[in-house]
Design a protein around this motif. Structure first.
Motif, PDB file in Angstrom:
ATOM      1  N   GLU A  67      -0.804  -8.860   2.164  1.00 43.69           N
ATOM      2  CA  GLU A  67      -0.814  -7.068   2.178  1.00 43.69           C
ATOM      3  C   GLU A  67       0.378  -6.109   3.023  1.00 43.69           C
ATOM      4  N   ARG A  90      -4.532   0.733   3.773  1.00 43.49           N
ATOM      5  CA  ARG A  90      -5.961   0.086   3.763  1.00 43.49           C
ATOM      6  C   ARG A  90      -6.704   1.639   4.716  1.00 43.49           C
ATOM      7  N   GLU A 123      -9.595  -7.303  -3.422  1.00 44.32           N
ATOM      8  CA  GLU A 123     -10.953  -8.636  -2.285  1.00 44.32           C
ATOM      9  C   GLU A 123     -11.654  -9.451  -3.871  1.00 44.32           C
ATOM     10  N   TYR A 163      -6.999  -2.174  -3.155  1.00 43.04           N
ATOM     11  CA  TYR A 163      -7.833  -3.431  -2.351  1.00 43.04           C
ATOM     12  C   TYR A 163      -9.188  -4.504  -2.600  1.00 43.04           C
ATOM     13  N   ASN A 179      -6.029   3.742  -1.886  1.00 38.89           N
ATOM     14  CA  ASN A 179      -5.333   2.665  -1.210  1.00 38.89           C
ATOM     15  C   ASN A 179      -6.529   1.444  -1.411  1.00 38.89           C
ATOM     16  N   ASP A 180      -7.673   2.097  -0.570  1.00 38.17           N
ATOM     17  CA  ASP A 180      -9.612   1.420  -0.519  1.00 38.17           C
ATOM     18  C   ASP A 180      -9.880   0.337  -2.103  1.00 38.17           C
ATOM     19  N   TYR A 202       1.015  -1.250   0.074  1.00 40.79           N
ATOM     20  CA  TYR A 202      -0.144  -0.233   0.144  1.00 40.79           C
ATOM     21  C   TYR A 202       0.869   0.892  -0.131  1.00 40.79           C
TER      22      TYR A 202
END
Length: 357
Positions: free
Chosen positions: A83, A57, A71, A67, A63-64, A52
């Protein structure tokens, strides 16, 4: 499919409409280098290491979004992953060591989230030729050699920013809007350039206030107080809509919008969906930068045994950037005009500048 598309930039003096300036297609040097590369052969099943950027996160933004792509790939392909969090002001050596640790632990598909990983990836990648690396917002800092086992994943941020700039101009009641950037670098300037261009396409006389939280220090992406102060000043100066490209600092922009009872525009992900209950009613729209798509597609390519290599730019044409309509705050007339602008950009009738003149 392995891609070798070009990550290029437009000339700073480009005009907006029917410009004759150079585009990504004019820059073929890196494509020539990439074409010399052999396909990357990772060993075993794809195992993903996601490194990241600052903020990590939970930043409700860049960053989200990465992810979310991881995911999706995990759900669809069942890949094993790990991570790594970045610290503020960490050195290049620390980033390099994070990548090496992933590779040494058997993770053969490694993604660095953010331009700050570009140099680290280019240093580490040659040490692990059977590992596929990618950099979100990546560039080749050597300017001499493209590492054959690296995918440099960029975005036409200026195109999505053009649309939210047009939306701001269409719905501003004061004729003054604002922009808050996290760090004053060439990447964040692309957001400002597109935002200004879109606003001025609607209203040539519009006033666009600009503030960068930091000139160089990446802590500008993790400074909500700085974001709030910047937006407060712009609202006080007459702006009724402020667009941020400031990572986690954007939460401060949203707080300022709540206090001033004005509008804000989110970035990267649809921030109406992740903001707090007080903030969400003040988020007019968000400039979508599909980091999730870029992350997912890279992982998918590795799972399929042909990891992407070279330079790829995600644009409006392939839905790599865009704008959100959550909250139904954009009027039907605004959306119709944005869709018209979008069609013109995709057709090449509008060339959106990526630097501020």
């Amino acid at each position: 499919m392995r891609r070798f598309s070009t990550y290029g930039v437009a000339i700073a003096t480009c005009g907006l409409i029917l410009s004759a300036c150079g585009t990504a297609a004019d820059k073929d040097t890196d494509d020539d280098k990439a074409a010399e590369c052999e396909p990357v052969q990772i060993e075993g099943d794809a195992k993903v290491g996601l490194a990241y950027d600052v903020g990590g996160r939970g930043d409700q933004s860049f960053n989200d979004s990465a992810y979310a792509g991881l995911e999706k790939a995990t759900t669809e392909f069942g890949v094993e992953f790990t991570e790594g969090e970045a610290a503020q002001d960490e050195s290049e050596d620390v980033r390099e060591e994070r990548l090496r640790n992933f590779a040494d632990q058997g993770y053969n598909t490694i993604v660095g989230v953010g331009f700050a990983y570009s140099a680290a990836v280019d240093t580490v990648a040659p040490e692990y030729p059977n590992v596929a690396f990618a950099v979100i917002d990546g560039f080749d800092p050597t300017e001499d050699d493209v590492n054959c086992n690296v995918a440099y994943l960029g975005f036409a941020e200026q195109e999505g920013s053009f649309l939210v700039g047009a939306a701001a101009a269409l719905q501003s009641e004061t004729g003054t809007i604002g922009f808050v950037g996290g760090v004053n670098n060439t990447l964040i300037q692309k957001f400002e350039a597109g935002y200004r261009a879109g606003a001025e396409a609607v209203n040539p006389d519009i006033t666009v206030l600009t503030k960068y939280i930091e000139e160089k220090d990446t802590k500008g992406f993790q400074d909500p107080a700085g974001g709030q102060a910047a937006a407060e000043a712009q609202y006080a100066d007459g702006a009724d809509i402020v667009f941020h490209a400031a990572g986690a600092s954007g939460t401060g922009v949203f707080d300022a919008a709540v206090a001033a009872d004005k509008w804000a525009i989110g970035v990267d992900s649809d921030q109406f969906l992740t903001a707090g209950p007080e903030q969400a009613p003040h988020i007019l729209t968000s400039m979508l930068k599909r980091v999730d798509t870029a992350t997912y597609e890279f992982i998918k390519s590795a799972v399929n045994g042909e990891p992407d290599q070279g330079f790829t730019t995600f644009t409006l044409a392939d839905e790599g950037v865009g704008y959100s309509t959550s909250g139904d705050f954009l009027t039907p007339d605004t959306i119709a005009q944005l869709e018209d602008f979008k069609a013109q950009i995709i057709a090449g009738d509008i060339k959106v500048p990526d630097t501020v003149e």
